[in-house]
Design a protein around this motif. Structure first.
Motif, PDB file in Angstrom:
ATOM      1  N   TRP A  60      -6.648   6.052   4.433  1.00  0.00           N
ATOM      2  CA  TRP A  60      -6.640   7.361   3.769  1.00  0.00           C
ATOM      3  C   TRP A  60      -6.255   8.475   4.745  1.00  0.00           C
ATOM      4  N   SER A  81      -2.330   9.343   6.394  1.00  0.00           N
ATOM      5  CA  SER A  81      -1.232  10.029   5.722  1.00  0.00           C
ATOM      6  C   SER A  81      -1.672  11.412   5.248  1.00  0.00           C
ATOM      7  N   SER A  82      -0.730  12.333   5.301  1.00  0.00           N
ATOM      8  CA  SER A  82      -0.992  13.666   4.760  1.00  0.00           C
ATOM      9  C   SER A  82      -0.079  13.922   3.570  1.00  0.00           C
ATOM     10  N   ALA A  83       0.372  12.862   2.934  1.00  0.00           N
ATOM     11  CA  ALA A  83       1.265  12.957   1.784  1.00  0.00           C
ATOM     12  C   ALA A  83       0.513  13.528   0.581  1.00  0.00           C
ATOM     13  N   PRO A  84       1.242  13.929  -0.454  1.00  0.00           N
ATOM     14  CA  PRO A  84       0.577  14.371  -1.690  1.00  0.00           C
ATOM     15  C   PRO A  84      -0.289  13.242  -2.269  1.00  0.00           C
ATOM     16  N   LEU A  85      -1.218  13.620  -3.125  1.00  0.00           N
ATOM     17  CA  LEU A  85      -2.240  12.692  -3.621  1.00  0.00           C
ATOM     18  C   LEU A  85      -1.667  11.400  -4.199  1.00  0.00           C
ATOM     19  N   VAL A  86      -0.672  11.492  -5.073  1.00  0.00           N
ATOM     20  CA  VAL A  86      -0.145  10.288  -5.725  1.00  0.00           C
ATOM     21  C   VAL A  86       0.473   9.348  -4.689  1.00  0.00           C
ATOM     22  N   GLU A  87       1.215   9.898  -3.738  1.00  0.00           N
ATOM     23  CA  GLU A  87       1.807   9.065  -2.689  1.00  0.00           C
ATOM     24  C   GLU A  87       0.718   8.484  -1.784  1.00  0.00           C
ATOM     25  N   LYS A  88      -0.289   9.284  -1.516  1.00  0.00           N
ATOM     26  CA  LYS A  88      -1.394   8.827  -0.671  1.00  0.00           C
ATOM     27  C   LYS A  88      -2.135   7.661  -1.339  1.00  0.00           C
TER      28      LYS A  88
END
Length: 130
Positions: free
Chosen positions: A53, A56-63
């Motif tokens: 978790w 990554s600092s990607a958006p929620l769906v990508e995370k």
């Protein structure tokens, strides 16, 4: 279960049908993500989940997709080594029983491995839906 596909047409006003009697559901099922309850019984689950978790600092769906991929890989590796771990713990328990030493910790670890198997198969059997 199969599928029916409407094919394009140019000459007639009737649409040809392509009937496939083989199921495509198995390939869709393989792609779906299912959380396994037995994962929570493993000591490394919480740390692994946290590491994935926080990686990554990607958006929620990508995370969430990254977590899904990471957990699938972690579980695959865990399942691959599960039989070896159970055999090793069983062998260690036998040795401790022969030596008449304190085997409580080993029994606990072996029981956890057995519980993981039971939870895995219980979830597969769907016995709780009744």
């Amino acid at each position: 279960m199969g599928s029916v596909q409407h094919l394009p047409y140019s000459v007639s006003n009737h649409c040809p049908l392509l009937v496939n009697k083989e199921s495509n559901r198995s390939s869709l099922r393989d792609q779906r993500f299912y959380f396994e309850a037995w994962w929570t019984l493993d000591d490394s689950f919480e740390g692994t989940l946290t590491d994935i978790w926080e990686s990554s600092s990607a958006p929620l769906v990508e995370k969430l997709k990254i977590v899904q991929i990471g957990l699938k890989k972690w579980a695959r590796d865990l399942k691959f080594n599960k039989g070896d771990k159970k055999r090793r713990l069983t062998k260690e328990l036998e040795i401790l029983l022969m030596d008449d030493m304190d085997e409580e910790t080993l029994k606990i670890h072996l029981n956890i491995e057995i519980d993981k198997d039971e939870v895995y198969w219980e979830q597969r059997a769907r016995t709780n839906w009744l």
